[in-house]
Structure formats: C-alpha cells, structure tokens
Design a protein around this motif. Structure first.
Motif, short mmCIF file in Angstrom:
data_model
loop_
_atom_site.label_atom_id
_atom_site.label_comp_id
_atom_site.label_asym_id
_atom_site.label_seq_id
_atom_site.Cartn_x
_atom_site.Cartn_y
_atom_site.Cartn_z
N ASP A 49 0.83 -1.23 0.00
CA ASP A 49 0.00 0.00 0.00
C ASP A 49 0.86 1.27 0.00
O ASP A 49 0.38 2.33 -0.38
N LEU A 50 2.11 1.16 0.44
CA LEU A 50 2.94 2.37 0.52
C LEU A 50 3.61 2.72 -0.80
O LEU A 50 4.24 3.76 -0.93
N PHE A 51 3.46 1.84 -1.79
CA PHE A 51 4.18 2.08 -3.05
C PHE A 51 3.30 2.66 -4.15
O PHE A 51 3.75 2.86 -5.26
N GLY A 52 2.04 2.91 -3.83
CA GLY A 52 1.18 3.64 -4.77
C GLY A 52 1.28 5.13 -4.50
O GLY A 52 2.23 5.60 -3.85
N TYR A 53 0.32 5.90 -5.01
CA TYR A 53 0.26 7.31 -4.63
C TYR A 53 -0.23 7.37 -3.20
O TYR A 53 -1.28 6.84 -2.87
N TYR A 54 0.54 8.02 -2.32
CA TYR A 54 0.15 8.07 -0.92
C TYR A 54 -0.94 9.12 -0.73
O TYR A 54 -0.77 10.27 -1.13
N PRO A 55 -2.07 8.73 -0.15
CA PRO A 55 -3.23 9.63 -0.16
C PRO A 55 -3.16 10.79 0.84
O PRO A 55 -3.98 11.69 0.76
N TYR A 56 -2.22 10.76 1.77
CA TYR A 56 -2.19 11.83 2.78
C TYR A 56 -1.03 12.78 2.49
O TYR A 56 0.12 12.43 2.67
N HIS A 57 -1.37 13.99 2.04
CA HIS A 57 -0.32 14.91 1.61
C HIS A 57 0.52 15.44 2.77
O HIS A 57 1.54 16.06 2.56
N ALA A 58 0.07 15.22 3.99
CA ALA A 58 0.86 15.68 5.14
C ALA A 58 1.92 14.65 5.53
O ALA A 58 2.79 14.95 6.32
N MET A 110 3.09 15.13 -6.37
CA MET A 110 1.84 14.39 -6.40
C MET A 110 1.73 13.43 -5.23
O MET A 110 0.65 13.06 -4.82
N SER A 111 2.85 13.00 -4.73
CA SER A 111 2.84 12.00 -3.68
C SER A 111 4.13 12.09 -2.88
O SER A 111 5.02 12.85 -3.24
N LEU A 112 4.21 11.32 -1.80
CA LEU A 112 5.34 11.42 -0.89
C LEU A 112 6.12 10.13 -0.85
O LEU A 112 5.59 9.07 -1.18
N PRO A 113 7.38 10.18 -0.42
CA PRO A 113 8.15 8.93 -0.28
C PRO A 113 7.70 8.16 0.96
O PRO A 113 8.44 8.05 1.94
N ALA A 114 6.49 7.62 0.91
CA ALA A 114 5.92 6.94 2.07
C ALA A 114 6.77 5.76 2.56
O ALA A 114 6.87 5.56 3.77
N PRO A 115 7.43 4.99 1.66
CA PRO A 115 8.25 3.89 2.16
C PRO A 115 9.36 4.37 3.11
O PRO A 115 9.60 3.76 4.16
N ILE A 123 7.74 1.36 -12.70
CA ILE A 123 8.04 0.61 -11.47
C ILE A 123 6.86 0.77 -10.51
O ILE A 123 6.03 -0.09 -10.39
N CYS A 124 6.80 1.91 -9.85
CA CYS A 124 5.62 2.23 -9.03
C CYS A 124 5.72 3.69 -8.58
O CYS A 124 6.80 4.25 -8.51
N PRO A 125 4.56 4.30 -8.26
CA PRO A 125 4.59 5.72 -7.88
C PRO A 125 5.34 5.97 -6.57
O PRO A 125 6.00 6.99 -6.43
N GLY A 126 5.25 5.01 -5.63
CA GLY A 126 5.82 5.24 -4.29
C GLY A 126 7.34 5.33 -4.28
O GLY A 126 7.93 5.76 -3.30
N ILE A 127 7.97 4.93 -5.36
CA ILE A 127 9.42 5.00 -5.44
C ILE A 127 9.87 6.45 -5.66
O ILE A 127 11.02 6.80 -5.48
N ARG A 128 8.92 7.31 -6.04
CA ARG A 128 9.14 8.74 -6.23
C ARG A 128 10.39 9.02 -7.06
O ARG A 128 11.36 9.62 -6.58
N CYS A 129 10.34 8.64 -8.30
CA CYS A 129 11.50 8.90 -9.15
C CYS A 129 11.09 9.14 -10.59
O CYS A 129 10.36 8.35 -11.19
N GLY A 130 11.52 10.26 -11.10
CA GLY A 130 11.35 10.59 -12.51
C GLY A 130 12.62 11.29 -12.98
O GLY A 130 13.60 11.38 -12.23
N TRP A 131 12.61 11.75 -14.21
CA TRP A 131 13.79 12.47 -14.69
C TRP A 131 13.37 13.51 -15.72
O TRP A 131 12.29 13.44 -16.29
N MET A 132 14.23 14.51 -15.92
CA MET A 132 14.04 15.39 -17.05
C MET A 132 15.33 15.45 -17.84
O MET A 132 16.41 15.27 -17.31
#
Lengths: 444, 405
Positions: A88-97, A297-302, B245-254
């Motif tokens: 669940d932590l690897f999707g878009y994290y829904p809590y912006h705080a 858009m999202s946070l590094p929740a992991p 990969i997945c969004p939670g990895i928080r990585c992109g590039w320009m």
C-alpha cells in the motif's frame, strides 16, 4: 520607514557569484527564463567550496554532516527488509501531510518533551523531505516580492537563499553569544516592519549560540507587538551538551499561534533519510497541503515508514544520550586542538554547549574566503569562511566556522596543526606581497 | 495581538493555489471505496516488490548514500543508465550527456521546477484541450495563464497551434504526445514536425511530458519532439518511473538543454539541500539488472488485456446508452462521450455513492469551462478483469437510474 535601497541587500549574494565564477547563459535561454530565475537564483557558496574540497581532499573541519559510521543503519535494516511487504505504501500516498503513524509519533514525542502547546495535534504536523523543503514551502506560502524577513547576523545562509528565491529582502538583527539582541530586533521592527523573523534559537548555525529564556520572552513580545511571524528552525535541539534548554518559541507563544516550528531527522538519524517535519498553526495547514500537491503528487511513504518504525522501536531517551555523547566527545577534540594550535595565534572561540559548530574570530585575517581557499589548496585543511553567513556583504571577514561533526581525535589534531601552518604562512605571504607592492611603487 | 494568517499569506498562495479537482473526487472515493475506473494509478499487484526487496535490503550497506548526496542532479549511475536508455530508444537528442539528465521526485516536481524557471506572472502557456489538469496547477502557481490548442485523435492540430502562436505569443507549449491524458491520443509524426517548425518560428519552448510511453500496445511510436529538434535545444523532456516501477518510489527524470542545467540544479538546491539517493540507488539497481524489452513486454501485455476487456465490456453495457469511445493504442485511458447527462459531475458522484463505481468527468480536463460537458475518462490501470465487468454493469445501472431521476 527608511528607503529600502539604503538598507536592504538588493543583489545578494552577487559578491559570492562573482568571486566563484558567474553563470554564462546562452542568450536565447536568458530571454526564456523567468525574472525569478534570472535575478534570484544563484550558486551556493557551499557547493563551490565543496567542489574545491573534492579536488584537494583536505582534512575537513568545515562540513556540518556526521560521519557515515554514525548512521544507525544496522538498526534500520530490519525495517528496510520489511518495507516491501507494505504494498500500500508504493502507490500514490493519499495523505499529503505524510505518513500518519510517524506524524502521530512526532506529536506525542513533542508533547512529552513539553515543547509544543496543547493545540498541536498530528493534524498540525506536516512531514517534509528535510528542513530545506519546509523553508521552501514556507517561502512560497508567506513571502512576496519585497517581503521583509528579519534574520540573525550571522545566519544559516542556505535558508536565506530559499527566502530570496521567493523575493524576500533581508534585514539583519544584531546577535551576541546569547542569540538575538532584543533591542536590535525592536529597532528593526520599528524601522523596517518585517513580516517574518527567521531564527535558530538552539546552537545556532553558524554561531552555536543559545537564546536564553528572558530574551525569548522579550522577542516574542516584540513579535507580537509588531505582528511578526516567527519561523523557529530547530535542527540541533537534540545535539545538546546541557541538561535542559529554554522553552521553544512555539511553546512560549502558546495560544498565540504566530510560530512555525521546524524539526529534522537529518542530525538524529541520517541526512540521506530525507525526513523532517513542520508544526503549523491550523489556519495555514490547508493552504500548505494545496501548495505541496502542486509540487509533489505523492510522498516517499516507504522512507517515512522506515523512519516511523525506527522511532517506534527505539528508546528515544537513551538513543539521544548516545548522540549527545558522540558529538560532545568530538567537540572536545576540536576545542582542545584549537586551544593548542590556534588560540596562541590569536583565535577567539565561542565554546558551544551543543550543535555541530564552533564559531571563531581570527584577528589577522581580512578576507576569510581568500584564506580558506589558501588553506585548502596549500595545506590540505578546510574550514568554513564566516562572512558567507551574513546577508549583507563586508561583514565577518575575519570569522571562521569550525564543525566537529565528522572529526575524530587525530583529524582534529592534524587539521588544527595544518591550519596553524596555513595561518602563519598566509600572514607571511601577504606581508611579502605588501612589501613587493611597496617596492614596485618605489622603483617605478 | 492575535495573528490573522490571511494577512500573512503570499499573493501567490492567495490567488493561484486551488484544491485539486481530482483530489476532491479522490476524497469521495476514499470514503465509498467504489470499483475504480477512474484512477490513473497502476494496480499495486503489479509493483515489482519481490524484485525490489533485495535492493531495499542491500541499501543499508551503502553508508555513503545516507549522507548529504553531493550531486544535485541525482544518483550518477541511474542518470548514466537513463542516458543510455534514452539514446538506445532514440528519444534523446544527440547533444544529451549524463549532465543533461536530472532526476526528480516524479514528473510533478519536474513541472514545478520548470514553471518556476520559465514562467513569469501573466505568461501564456499553450496546452492541449483537453489536457492533464494537475500539470497546469504547477504552471498556475508561477502565474501562468493558459491558451488552449485544439486537438483530435491525432493530437494537437498544427493549424490551431499556429493560430495561437500568431495571436497570443505563448512562451511554452505543454504537451503529452504519447497516449495523452485524458484522451489517449498519439500525435502523428507529420504533426510533430509541423508543430516543431511552428515552435521554432515563434520561439516557443516545448515541454514534452512522456509518462505513458512504455505502456504501449503498438510496435513503434513517432520520434520524440526532443530527437526531432536535434541541435535546436528548445525541447525539455520529462520521463517517469511511476508507471514503469511504481509511484511510491518517487523517481522521474528530465532531460534539459545545456544552458538550463545549472539553473535547474541551483533552483532545486533552494528546495532540497540533498536528494533521496538511497531510493534512487534502489531504482538504479533494479534498472541495471532488468531485461528492458522483456520487462516492458510484460507491462504492455497486462494493460493491453485490461484495455481490451474494458473496451468490449463498455460496448456491451454502455453502447446502447450512446457511449462513444476512442480506442487507445497505449497508456491508461479511454476517452468517451456519453450523451443524455446534463451534469456529469453529479452523475459521477451519484455513481460512486449509490452504485459503487467511479469514473472521471471529462470537463475537468479543460481549462475553459463549458467544454467537454458530455465527456468521461475511463481508466483500466487499477482494476482487475473481474472488476472491469462488474464496474461497467454498475455504471450502466447507475446511468439508467440517473436519467430516470
């Protein structure tokens, strides 16, 4: 109100950029850049010095970063191992705080330490990728072009770069070994009507000073009278060599919600974990999250999960004691080597009670940046020039900041020995140059 | 004195920040947990966490990654890997070196950095109608105004772009040329060439946002704007690992032109004093061991299958209601027109609350209001095949019930 032109720093920090090499932009792109990018974004002198250090690999008495062996990575490994079970932590994290459990842990911790008022709940805690990001968001949220920000002289220069980006003008407040001088702050408020006071009340960077309780009370009264927002940056709080610290501004202000408090795990765990937090008054939480959502858009929740699990599983009291001992030992190494090698040559030092830095004044030096470059290149030792911590050029040209963050007994001794050599020869060299100049004038 | 925070908020924050429309719907979804034909987010079943796990375990041994990372453009190995990849796939221009690759914490950060660097208050940004609205929020923050360029199933219509350039002199063109969000369209090669020429003539910078490129159901895609532009360095390219990969990895590039590199890193240094090098290292290790072709094939198969099922199920359940769709060649989305609904936002909310299915109203992807009132965006990214059929049936029932109200 006096004319801004006379008292504000309009082109800050052009002194640094010219000295360290300006930026040559393709003309096309200069036209394409925003005014902000053309006028308010400059190189950081830290990066420039970093580049020279990388080349010469000096003994490093400059960097405010702990040695890597300090990072509690063995204790964290188990949480890094567990992380991939939390899909669940690897999707878009829904809590912006930020990660909820960590925000709750932080709020409980701060209440246990009695440093935040009772209105602070986890709703007021917003996690950041470090304090710099917090400062960046706060600047976007509170600073317009020409907004006046009152800062300590000297102060943490990287914070000022961020305010500057948003268009801030700075006005300096006088300080001494007890932090901000209230009378100077009141004068500044009367003359310049600043909107914001940016302060590091505990073990300030670079001076190491701690503002005592009576000064904090007075400063808060003045901020109240002139309606100034206080940004209380407190990254060194837990690197303390004393039993107790004066109450925080946010704690003292209590129901008067004009203080934004910034905390960081960089000095507690590791900078690479990229995690800090801010405590915000409720009326600006919503705007802050809207702002963040336009930038991320999202946070590094992991990562926030790892920090959270680590915090939940340590005994924070004994952990902090370990940190304090670690740094206190290093501080003592540096102080005794400075006493041995540099004080006899005239170096005046502040003896810190916490933090990472020793602030000092070296009477024979008239251009600290020049001296530091000389010392790195010729004697393989680096310290931080003090003048870069002033927002107005021409100040602190005889000051130096030492850091004991990553030294041991040997490097402290060797670094200070080299610095003494560098100093003696620098003075001799400049005498020589002066004499040659004199001679060339005579023979002309 | 009690503080009135309204007096302390910057002009920018007062005038240019607004809640995200998608965020609003997201909050309702969060409450009712519908079958999600709305979210442009990959299903968590696809996240390659088994493959990532060993790298998460190993990262603790790389102590140097936990200090302040000295390279403000990001993990050097990963940037090198991306450069080679972008060269192999002929996306990058010939002048691209590792220095031109700048890692971000996702494309949104890339857009935020670019708008700070390139947009002054009142500047015009040309955008596709419809377009990805969240991107525009980042430009808006820097004070941008928008001018819409007409688009059809082959992307931007060059004549419309030329007209806009003549009349409005935009500084930037923001475009998603491949599997656009929300329409799924791919801009044809011919059009890309014309658009580039027009951009050169009117000196417009192109921001090429390309997050869906590798979720492709066709053999090849037209050349990127960046590679077409060659030595004329007016294109900035944005890529992302969120869909790969997945969004939670928080990585992109320009990929940014040489003259911009220094400014981007200096700007970023005011926002982040250091980067999440450990996460970037994990992405690097993952990329370095993967067989790209095989990995992307797998992704493409999964999404193609879902897309096919969504298309055929919608045909069965919704065609008789008058639903007309685009058939996408990649990406996450199906763009459609659904007649007979006078307030799409109400219909969407009604469907979530009463029938447990969510779709995205299309009008929110337009800058000017009053457009796309009969449009809907479907996403096949997050749902399983079973959920797709169940979701479509629910939507059909919701439609009947809503129009009967």
């Amino acid at each position: 109100m006096k004319d801004w032109q006379d008292h504000m720093i309009l082109s800050w920090p052009c002194r640094n950029t010219s000295k360290w090499g300006g930026i040559d932009l393709d003309l096309n792109w200069e036209n394409r850049l925003s005014r902000m990018a053309n006028n308010r974004i400059h190189g950081s002198i830290f990066s420039d010095l970093g580049a020279i250090e990388k080349k010469y690999k000096p003994v490093c008495l400059s960097i405010g970063e702990p040695a890597t062996d300090f990072f509690p990575l063995e204790d964290m490994r188990v949480f890094f191992n567990a992380i991939c079970d939390r899909r669940d932590l690897f999707g878009y994290y829904p809590y912006h705080a930020g990660f909820t459990a960590l925000r709750e842990w932080i709020v409980t911790w701060m209440h246990n330490d009695g440093i935040v008022p009772s209105w602070v709940t986890s709703q007021n805690i917003v996690l950041t990728n470090g304090s710099q990001q917090a400062l960046s968001y706060i600047s976007d949220l509170l600073v317009d072009e020409e907004t006046c920000v009152a800062v300590e002289a000297p102060s943490y220069v990287e914070a000022l770069r961020t305010f500057r980006r948003a268009g801030a003008k700075f006005v300096e407040i006088e300080t001494d070994e007890n932090g901000i001088i209230p009378e100077s702050f009141e004068n500044v408020c009367k003359e310049f009507n600043p909107s914001i006071l940016y302060t590091i009340p505990n073990f300030q960077n670079p001076s190491g000073s701690v503002a005592p309780i009576d000064r904090r009370n007075t400063i808060l009264d003045i901020a109240n009278k002139y309606d100034v927002v206080i940004i209380e940056d407190d990254p060194y709080r837990y690197v303390s060599f004393v039993d107790s610290l004066p109450q925080t501004y946010i704690g003292l202000a209590n129901e008067n919600k004009r203080v934004i408090y910034l905390g960081s795990f960089s000095k507690l765990i590791a900078p690479g974990i990229r995690c800090g937090w801010m405590v915000l008054p409720s009326p600006i939480v919503g705007k802050m999250l809207e702002l963040r959502n336009t930038i991320e858009m999202s946070l590094p929740a992991p990562m926030q999960f790892v920090v959270s699990e680590f915090c939940l599983n340590i005994n924070i009291h004994s952990y902090l004691l370990k940190i304090q001992n670690y740094y206190k030992k290093r501080c003592n190494y540096l102080i005794s080597s400075l006493d041995k090698y540099m004080v006899p040559s005239g170096l005046k030092i502040n003896y810190p009670t916490g933090g990472l830095f020793v602030w000092s004044q070296m009477p024979g030096i008239k251009d600290d940046v020049d001296f530091v470059k000389y010392a790195i290149k010729n004697y393989g030792v680096s310290v931080m020039p003090g003048s870069i911590f002033y927002s107005k050029p021409g100040q602190g040209m005889d000051t130096l900041r030492f850091s004991f963050a990553r030294i041991d007994e040997e490097t402290a001794e060797e670094g200070c020995r080299r610095l003494a050599l560098a100093y003696d020869n620098y003075i001799m060299d400049s005498e020589k140059i002066k004499n040659e100049e004199r001679r060339s004038v005579i023979y002309e | 004195m009690t503080i009135n925070w309204n007096n302390n908020i910057s002009k920018m924050a007062q005038d240019r920040l607004s809640p995200s429309l998608l965020g609003d719907l997201f909050a309702i979804e969060h409450k009712y947990k519908p079958i999600c034909l709305s979210a442009g987010e990959p299903n968590s079943d696809f996240f390659p966490l088994e493959e990532l796990a060993p790298f998460f375990k190993d990262v603790c041994k790389k102590r140097e990654l936990f200090g302040y990372y000295p390279f403000h453009a990001g993990h050097v190995g990963l940037r090198e890997w991306i450069k080679n990849w972008m060269k192999d796939d002929n996306i990058a221009a010939p002048w691209v070196e590792v220095d031109n690759i700048i890692l971000t914490t996702g494309s949104q950060q890339g857009l935020a950095l670019l708008s700070d660097l390139l947009v002054d208050e009142g500047d015009l940004v040309a955008v596709e109608a419809p377009t990805y609205l969240e991107a525009l929020r980042a430009f808006r923050k820097s004070g941008a105004n928008f001018i819409e360029v007409e688009a059809d199933e082959n992307g931007i219509i060059p004549e419309s772009f030329e007209m806009v350039c003549k009349q409005n002199k935009p500084r930037l063109l923001y475009t998603i040329p491949n599997f656009q969000n929300p329409t799924g369209s791919v801009t044809s090669l011919e059009r890309r060439k014309s658009i580039l020429k027009i951009a050169q003539k009117f000196d417009v910078v192109i921001i090429e946002d390309d997050p869906y490129r590798y979720v492709s159901f066709i053999d090849s895609l037209p050349d990127s704007y960046m590679s077409l532009s060659g030595d004329d360095d007016r294109v900035i390219y944005l890529g992302s690992f969120s869909k790969i990969i997945c969004p939670g990895i928080r990585c992109g590039w320009m990929i940014v032109p040489v003259p911009l590199v220094k400014k981007v890193t200096q700007l970023r240094h005011t926002i982040e004093i250091s980067l999440p090098a450990s996460l970037q290292h994990i992405v690097y290790c993952f990329c370095n061991q993967m067989d790209r072709k095989q990995y992307f094939n797998k992704i493409q198969k999964v999404y193609k299958n879902r897309c096919d099922v969504l298309v055929s199920t919608l045909n069965e359940t919704m065609a008789d209601k008058g639903l007309e769709m685009n058939f996408p060649k990649g990406g996450y989305f199906i763009w459609s027109h659904l007649p007979g609904i006078n307030n799409m936002r109400n219909f969407v909310e009604y469907s979530i609350i009463n029938f447990g299915v969510s779709v995205t109203p299309g009008y929110i992807f337009y800058v000017r209001s009053g457009q796309g009132l009969d449009t809907l965006r479907f996403s096949f990214a997050k749902v399983s095949l079973e959920e797709i059929s169940e979701g479509c049936e629910r939507l059909a029932r919701s439609y009947d019930s809503f129009v009967a109200l």
